[in-house]
Design a protein around this motif. Structure first.
Motif, PDB file in Angstrom:
ATOM      1  N   VAL A 212      -1.186   6.196  16.182  1.00  0.00           N
ATOM      2  CA  VAL A 212      -1.931   5.820  17.381  1.00  0.00           C
ATOM      3  C   VAL A 212      -2.818   6.977  17.842  1.00  0.00           C
ATOM      4  O   VAL A 212      -3.960   6.779  18.240  1.00  0.00           O
ATOM      5  N   VAL A 214      -4.358   9.123  16.175  1.00  0.00           N
ATOM      6  CA  VAL A 214      -5.574   9.199  15.371  1.00  0.00           C
ATOM      7  C   VAL A 214      -6.729   8.453  16.056  1.00  0.00           C
ATOM      8  O   VAL A 214      -7.882   8.818  15.921  1.00  0.00           O
ATOM      9  N   ARG A 215      -6.406   7.409  16.800  1.00  0.00           N
ATOM     10  CA  ARG A 215      -7.449   6.620  17.463  1.00  0.00           C
ATOM     11  C   ARG A 215      -7.951   7.286  18.741  1.00  0.00           C
ATOM     12  O   ARG A 215      -8.752   6.690  19.455  1.00  0.00           O
ATOM     13  N   VAL A 219      -6.631   6.248  23.964  1.00  0.00           N
ATOM     14  CA  VAL A 219      -6.070   5.029  23.392  1.00  0.00           C
ATOM     15  C   VAL A 219      -4.567   5.186  23.196  1.00  0.00           C
ATOM     16  O   VAL A 219      -3.785   4.297  23.526  1.00  0.00           O
TER      17      VAL A 219
ATOM     18  N   MET B  83      -5.311  -1.304  28.299  1.00  0.00           N
ATOM     19  CA  MET B  83      -6.677  -0.995  28.718  1.00  0.00           C
ATOM     20  C   MET B  83      -7.653  -0.983  27.561  1.00  0.00           C
ATOM     21  O   MET B  83      -7.374  -0.476  26.476  1.00  0.00           O
ATOM     22  N   PHE B  85     -10.873   0.797  26.596  1.00  0.00           N
ATOM     23  CA  PHE B  85     -11.615   1.975  27.033  1.00  0.00           C
ATOM     24  C   PHE B  85     -13.090   1.826  26.715  1.00  0.00           C
ATOM     25  O   PHE B  85     -13.479   1.058  25.836  1.00  0.00           O
ATOM     26  N   PRO B  89     -13.627   6.308  20.012  1.00  0.00           N
ATOM     27  CA  PRO B  89     -14.126   7.362  19.138  1.00  0.00           C
ATOM     28  C   PRO B  89     -13.845   7.062  17.673  1.00  0.00           C
ATOM     29  O   PRO B  89     -12.820   6.477  17.339  1.00  0.00           O
ATOM     30  N   ASP B  90     -14.779   7.434  16.846  1.00  0.00           N
ATOM     31  CA  ASP B  90     -14.590   7.326  15.410  1.00  0.00           C
ATOM     32  C   ASP B  90     -13.539   8.320  14.995  1.00  0.00           C
ATOM     33  O   ASP B  90     -13.426   9.388  15.564  1.00  0.00           O
ATOM     34  N   SER B  91     -12.778   7.976  14.008  1.00  0.00           N
ATOM     35  CA  SER B  91     -11.770   8.945  13.599  1.00  0.00           C
ATOM     36  C   SER B  91     -11.536   8.803  12.119  1.00  0.00           C
ATOM     37  O   SER B  91     -12.382   8.323  11.395  1.00  0.00           O
ATOM     38  N   LEU B  92     -10.369   9.217  11.701  1.00  0.00           N
ATOM     39  CA  LEU B  92     -10.032   9.133  10.294  1.00  0.00           C
ATOM     40  C   LEU B  92     -10.051   7.662   9.867  1.00  0.00           C
ATOM     41  O   LEU B  92      -9.918   6.775  10.690  1.00  0.00           O
ATOM     42  N   LEU B 102      -1.905  -1.386  15.710  1.00  0.00           N
ATOM     43  CA  LEU B 102      -1.580  -0.311  16.652  1.00  0.00           C
ATOM     44  C   LEU B 102      -1.325  -0.872  18.047  1.00  0.00           C
ATOM     45  O   LEU B 102      -0.584  -0.291  18.826  1.00  0.00           O
ATOM     46  N   HIS B 105       2.162  -1.116  19.123  1.00  0.00           N
ATOM     47  CA  HIS B 105       2.946   0.128  19.208  1.00  0.00           C
ATOM     48  C   HIS B 105       4.025   0.124  20.300  1.00  0.00           C
ATOM     49  O   HIS B 105       5.178   0.435  20.021  1.00  0.00           O
ATOM     50  N   MET B 154      -7.198  -5.687  19.558  1.00  0.00           N
ATOM     51  CA  MET B 154      -6.087  -4.737  19.644  1.00  0.00           C
ATOM     52  C   MET B 154      -5.418  -4.846  21.019  1.00  0.00           C
ATOM     53  O   MET B 154      -4.201  -4.760  21.144  1.00  0.00           O
TER      54      MET B 154
END
Lengths: 326, 260
Positions: A212, A214-215, A219, B83, B85, B89-92, B102, B105, B154
């Motif tokens: 999680v 990583v996002r 988030v 929420m 947002f 953001p871009d990530s891996l 996710l 979670h 999500m």
């Protein structure tokens, strides 16, 4: 998410690990056979070959595996913690602190356990220093941590250069070996393996939270992750793995940077796969690299850190290329 | 009268040295759709972050289902409040299905395995936003609109009781804006969950929200049923700009009068 091909990947990595283990045991200046290995493991043989195995090859192979595994896990964590794909286990100055400790010990003519303790002490000092400064104002942001680490790291770099330039030429030789990473003097203990496996277990416990994280931190917080606690845990876990690895082998480069990316490119993005994968691939990678380090220019030995780069760069580029063209 | 899903009592928010609002009182009941309006920098995002415990209010109290925010741990809160947002953001690298998963979670029980139930919920969430065909795709290869829909998917996979939405119409074209929010509202209502969305788009709020909180430049606010708040005079004062209303069929359309 864990899928069938992830399990397959871990299976293949386990096979690779066993293969690398034997490759490492059988490579070196003394020709050994598989039979010698089994005799040595069986226990009641006292031939020269068994002694070579027990006193040199096995400890060195195990040191390679533990160091590689720890560095790769640390790299995975640092890249997520700092949200930076260029992060590696050394980015926050831990290896710099360890290097100053180790080089000072070499300068004073100390070796063995003293050298290890000095390196470990230097690493701990750096960990506490970076955390203390970054944490100073209560606002513990990733950017602040990264900047603090990079600056402290540069500071250690300067001290290292002072030590190198003021030492006599034969001590400089051993200093350089330490700096590039070298397993020839390595002493790995049960403690390193405890750390490796306990670390892996803890990492697995927090794998979902890392998936999680990583996002992005917002988030992750929105999905119920206690970010503040997780960040501190990750920082100290990664730092301890790194400190332990550099104490064994010096600052072996490249493993902690590319192994996590290789695994991600191979599809292991879930940390429940990524962590065990990192231990296996990082461990195998370093065992193979060290086998080559002591055989390609025999009887001369290369520092293993040189070999990790020589075989790491092309293999990483090949994987990168083949996954981009998909 | 149904149980209050969220209550805010005399809340005061401050960001740095700037006071955003004071004495904010609000009660959101099950099944309601609230709009949060106000000028840039009025504190809309900060208010939403405060409800999620990501910003500490200077004074006042926020309670979810009667429980004060301080006494709820993060994971329990994430089962109640979710929420969307503003920034994703871009990530891996990650695939679409992995990303939606996710959302599960806070609910997932097992550390090492994904339950079939969670996978089922994640797949349904993708279907709801027309993303089922993309489940194996890399997130980086998606368009801005697809990513926003992915973030919404999500969020519904999280199954919160209260949906906080920060500019949900970002990156969505006009057709998707109404469709996606319609879908989201339908899903929320089926669960008798509530929506609280911050938006710059008064017309979107007029169309979807039954209640409005309007944050005013002086730190005061007005709240109540949408038709009471969405009036030319009130909006003009809040936005410091002459705003006029057009009515056609059941729709109200607000537009700024041309600056002279």
């Amino acid at each position: 998410m864990i899928q069938r091909h992830h399990i397959l990947l871990l299976g293949l990595l386990a096979v690779l690990t066993v293969g690398s283990l034997f490759f490492s045991l059988l490579t070196g200046s003394v020709e050994l056979s598989l039979r010698d290995v089994f005799l040595a493991l069986a226990g009641d043989d006292n031939s020269l070959n068994t002694q070579v195995l027990r006193e040199i090859r096995i400890p060195r192979t195990l040191a390679g595996f533990a160091t590689g595994g720890l560095l790769a896990m640390s790299g995975v964590i640092m890249q997520v913690l700092l949200r930076n794909p260029l992060a590696d286990p050394y980015i926050l100055g831990i290896s710099g602190g360890a290097a100053v400790g180790a080089l000072s010990a070499i300068l004073l003519g100390l070796g063995g356990l003293w050298l290890n303790n000095a390196a470990f002490f230097g690493a701990l000092l750096s960990i506490v220093l970076v955390f203390g400064i970054a944490n100073r104002f209560g606002q513990w942001s990733v950017t602040r941590l990264l900047l603090t680490g990079v600056v402290i790291s540069a500071g250690w770099g300067a001290v290292i250069n002072v030590l190198l330039t003021t030492s006599s030429s034969n001590t400089v030789q051993s200093m350089l070996f330490w700096l590039m990473g070298d397993l020839s003097q390595s002493q790995v203990g049960i403690g390193h393996f405890l750390l490796l496996f306990a670390g892996l277990a803890i990492a697995l416990l927090f794998s979902r939270s890392l998936n999680v994280l990583v996002r992005g931190e917002l988030v992750a917080a929105g999905l119920g992750v206690n970010i503040e606690r997780l960040r501190i845990l990750l920082y100290f876990a990664a730092s301890l793995f790194t400190a332990s690895a550099v104490t064994v082998a010096g600052s072996v480069g490249f493993v902690g940077l590319i192994i996590p990316h290789m695994l991600r490119l191979l599809g292991a993005r879930d940390h429940r796969i990524l962590f065990p994968g990192a231990v296996l691939l990082g461990g195998s990678f370093l065992m193979i690299a060290d086998s080559l380090a002591r055989s390609v220019v025999a009887p001369q030995q290369l520092p293993v850190g040189v070999v990790t780069a020589i075989i790491g760069v092309p293999s990483f580029l090949i994987i990168l290329r083949s996954t981009i063209s998909k | 009268m149904s149980e209050a899903l969220m209550t805010i009592d005399s809340l005061e928010l401050q960001l740095g040295s700037k006071r955003l609002c004071r004495n904010l009182n609000l009660r959101i009941d099950q099944g309601q759709t609230w709009g949060l309006l106000g000028r840039n920098g009025a504190g809309k995002t900060t208010l939403l972050h405060s409800i999620l415990g990501l910003h500490h209010p200077k004074a006042g109290n926020i309670a979810i289902a009667g429980q004060s925010l301080e006494s709820i741990n993060r994971r329990q809160l994430a089962m109640q409040v979710g929420m969307l947002f503003q920034e994703n953001p871009d990530s891996l690298p990650a695939t679409v299905l992995e990303t939606v998963m996710l959302g599960r979670h806070p609910h997932s029980q097992s550390i090492l395995t994904d339950s079939e139930q969670d996978l089922g919920i994640a797949r349904k969430a993708l279907e709801a936003f027309d993303l089922a065909g993309l489940s194996g795709r890399q997130v980086q290869s998606l368009s801005g609109g697809e990513r926003q829909r992915l973030a919404l998917a999500m969020l519904i996979a999280q199954q919160p009781r209260l949906y906080l939405l920060d500019e949900p119409s970002n990156h969505l074209d006009i057709a998707f804006q109404t469709r996606m929010l319609g879908i989201l509202r339908r899903i929320a209502r089926e669960d008798s969950a509530s929506l609280f969305m911050a938006t710059h788009d008064i017309n979107l709020a007029a169309r979807f929200c039954d209640h409005i909180v309007l944050m005013l430049p002086d730190g005061e606010h007005r709240s109540g049923p949408a038709e009471e708040i969405l009036q030319e005079e009130i909006l003009s004062a809040a936005y410091d700009c002459r705003i006029r209303q057009l009515k056609k069929d059941d729709l109200a359309l607000f537009y700024p009068e041309e600056a002279s």
